[in-house]
Design a protein around this motif. Structure first.
Motif, short mmCIF file in Angstrom:
data_model
loop_
_atom_site.label_atom_id
_atom_site.label_comp_id
_atom_site.label_asym_id
_atom_site.label_seq_id
_atom_site.Cartn_x
_atom_site.Cartn_y
_atom_site.Cartn_z
N LYS A 21 -2.94 5.39 -3.53
CA LYS A 21 -4.36 5.65 -3.29
C LYS A 21 -4.93 6.75 -4.18
CE LYS A 21 -4.89 4.22 1.56
NZ LYS A 21 -3.52 3.83 1.89
N ASP A 44 0.86 -1.19 0.00
CA ASP A 44 0.00 0.00 0.00
C ASP A 44 0.89 1.24 0.00
OD1 ASP A 44 -2.01 1.81 0.19
OD2 ASP A 44 -2.41 1.49 2.31
N ARG A 48 -7.38 -3.34 -5.47
CA ARG A 48 -7.96 -2.41 -4.50
C ARG A 48 -8.61 -3.15 -3.34
NH1 ARG A 48 -11.44 1.23 -8.49
NH2 ARG A 48 -12.52 1.78 -6.55
N GLU A 84 -5.07 5.52 -7.86
CA GLU A 84 -5.06 4.05 -8.02
C GLU A 84 -4.02 3.65 -9.06
OE1 GLU A 84 -6.51 2.60 -5.84
OE2 GLU A 84 -8.26 3.73 -5.23
#
Length: 626
Positions: free
Chosen positions: A517, A490, A544, A520
């Motif tokens: 984030k 992440d 995701r 994406e």
């Protein structure tokens, strides 16, 4: 290493002769001593020998199994019923590849009653727990699960009505320390938090409630009607009115679920399934006094056996978990079972009276089976649609990352903290595109530089990946154990670069990427620009889901760790109360609030806490009331 028995007829005959002509459970193992199949039989030798006479007649799945069997073990039981119960427990424990394994579909909820507690709770859950690995001697094994129910909305309506009709514990924790809340004043709760009802009396109320979820509402109404008549005869009109309201509420349950059958006095279950390419969807309708009181659902692997074999496995596992009074007098089947006599004797012995198994061919009962089958077909369509979406996502992800095969195991990692305090990490695992929670793992960040006021997500991720792959980096790990096809971090390029420095020696054997984030964006090692992707394409959506699950899992662990630290820091202010005694207190009372409510006598019963320390703890929490 042993060779398959079918290639060594002399050893096969020797092994078969050692099997007794008695009831029991048998284990078929391969040359690596892995269990391929667990079965039961009233005559072990006859059953096992039948596998090796003409394997081609068993079907392609079992024929493949027979050619791998290298050894056979067995456990003898006194009765067929014991063999069935033992087989069910062993299959849950070992989950052999060739057995019919029912899958846990989180879509379906259960009702749980925690009989292991003095004041049992009743609640809806999607996680069925087997206490202590299914050990019947453990306390949590006393808890009962009813379901899984298909109609969750109706289930919640039923439980809400039950809590209005019967005085039950309404809150998980007391609202006040020294008095009950409003639920007690309006008759919704019997005052469990203040001990205003004994555990024995409260359990009697829960036993009535359990009858509703056992499909015994009619029996419960008859009991209440008799009690209402007796209360009226004793001129106890307040109790009679309360029982009357309960009866009316119970009669309202299922008024629109009448099922037309010739004999509405017989309790019966009807089971049918629909089989697709990958899944088998099974539906079981519970009919009591002519009413449909429950609709349960199960999922199995379509390749795990014939339709009759799957139905037999479902029925055996389902009825092994229910109480004796929940077994109906008649079970209607869509297909004949391979071992009907075995199941019939087991159920009749457990229920204490005859239980019939029939495959109806005409009239109302056949129409009922057809209705159950239609529901199974609709559920199968839902399962196949979800499976197709997952397959599409895996194929898209493989194409996106340039993989030769579909990614089987995807691991996701994330860090969670508040300005460096209580820093933790998570590892989540998706197998074939679905969460495999048994493989999830938490990590505490060990880096002394990460502390309150100073965080370093780059270093934390590098630390976690180094610990995760330490055996492989040192040349000691076996990639066949738990080797991932894809590792998802992440974050953006910075987080990915920190991990690349650690996993550089392994990058030729695994695919590493990060998911940022904001847009994406997918970044790969040694690439300046992100991959050209659409945030809504199936492969990116799968990543995701993995990223969001890793974030959720890390955040929950961080909150848990922070709450534990805050609780202990609160107890640190009590002189003489060390770390170990704090653990004992929290393990016993579960929260600071319950410790505050405890009397000195209750505190003194905790391991390591004597009367003097108990008095000190009590005075600390009640200094303002002295």
């Amino acid at each position: 290493m042993l060779q398959p028995l079918i290639q060594d007829r002399d050893r096969l005959e020797q092994v078969l002769r050692q099997l007794p002509l008695a009831p029991g459970v048998y284990f078929l193992k391969d040359k690596t001593d892995q269990i391929l199949y667990i079965g039961k039989s009233k005559r072990l030798r006859s059953r096992v020998r039948s596998y090796f006479r003409e394997p081609a007649q068993l079907g392609p799945r079992l024929e493949l199994m027979v050619y791998q069997v290298a050894d056979i073990e067995f456990i003898v039981t006194d009765t067929e019923a014991e063999a069935l119960a033992l087989e069910a427990n062993l299959i849950k424990q070992h989950q052999p590849h060739f057995n019919v394994l029912l899958k846990d579909d989180k879509k379906y909820p259960y009702v749980c009653i925690t009989w292991s507690e003095p004041y049992p709770r009743i609640f809806i859950t999607r996680k069925r727990q087997f206490g202590n690995g299914g050990d019947p001697r453990s306390d949590s094994a006393k808890d009962r699960y009813y379901g899984p129910y298909v109609d969750s909305f109706r289930l919640r309506q039923t439980l809400a009505l039950v809590k209005r009709l019967f005085p039950l514990r309404q809150r998980p924790r007391p609202l006040f320390r020294d008095r009950p809340c409003l639920n007690y004043d309006i008759g919704r709760c019997p005052g469990v938090c203040q001990g205003l009802i004994s555990p024995q009396e409260y359990r009697q109320t829960l036993q009535r409630v359990a009858m509703i979820f056992q499909g015994r509402t009619g029996e419960l109404v008859a009991q209440l009607q008799a009690q209402m008549a007796q209360a009226a005869a004793d001129l106890n009109f307040e109790l009679a009115a309360r029982l009357r309201d309960q009866i009316r509420g119970l009669e309202h349950l299922g008024v629109d679920q009448k099922v037309s059958l010739p004999d509405d006095t017989v309790s019966r279950d009807a089971i049918a399934l629909a089989v697709g390419d990958r899944h088998a969807a099974i539906q079981l309708f519970q009919i009591r006094a002519g009413r449909l009181v429950g609709r349960l659902a199960f999922v199995a692997d379509a390749q795990s056996g014939s339709a009759g074999t799957i139905l037999q496995r479902v029925l055996e596992e389902h009825y092994a978990q229910v109480e004796d009074v929940e077994i109906p007098s008649e079970i209607l089947l869509q297909h004949p079972l391979p071992e009907p006599d075995f199941l019939r004797r087991y159920l009749s012995e457990k229920k204490g009276c005859a239980v019939s198994l029939t495959v109806p061919q005409r009239q109302a009962k056949a129409e009922l089976i057809a209705m159950v089958q239609r529901n199974a077909e609709l559920e199968l369509a839902r399962l196949q649609q979800a499976s197709d979406r997952t397959q599409t996502a895996l194929e898209d992800l493989a194409q996106l990352l340039g993989l030769d095969t579909l990614p089987h195991r995807i691991e996701g990692y994330d860090i969670s903290h508040i300005q460096g305090s209580d820093a933790v990490a998570s590892q989540v695992v998706f197998i074939d595109g679905l969460p495999a929670k048994q493989h999830y793992r938490h990590y505490n960040i060990r880096n002394p530089e990460v502390k309150l006021g100073h965080s370093d997500d780059f270093a934390s991720l590098a630390e976690i990946l180094r610990r995760r792959f330490a055996p492989y980096l040192e040349g000691k790990g076996d990639p066949l154990d738990d080797w991932p096809d894809v590792i998802l971090i992440d974050g953006g390029k910075g987080q990915l670069s920190a991990v690349v420095q650690v996993l550089e020696p392994l990058l030729g054997d695994l695919t590493l990427l990060s998911l940022a984030k904001q847009r994406e964006e997918i970044f790969l090692p040694h690439h300046r620009q992100p991959l050209p992707t659409d945030p809504e394409q199936p492969g990116v959506q799968l990543l995701r889901r993995v990223r969001d699950e890793a974030h959720r899992f890390a955040l929950n662990f961080h909150r848990q760790k922070r709450a534990q630290r805050q609780r202990r820091s609160y107890l640190d202010q009590i002189p003489g109360l060390g770390y170990q005694r704090q653990k004992e207190l929290l393990a016993t009372f579960r929260s600071i609030d319950y410790i505050r409510m405890a009397t000195p006598e209750q505190l003194a019963q905790v391991n390591g806490v004597g009367p003097r320390l108990a008095e000190r703890i009590y005075r600390y929490f009640h200094a303002d009331t002295d």
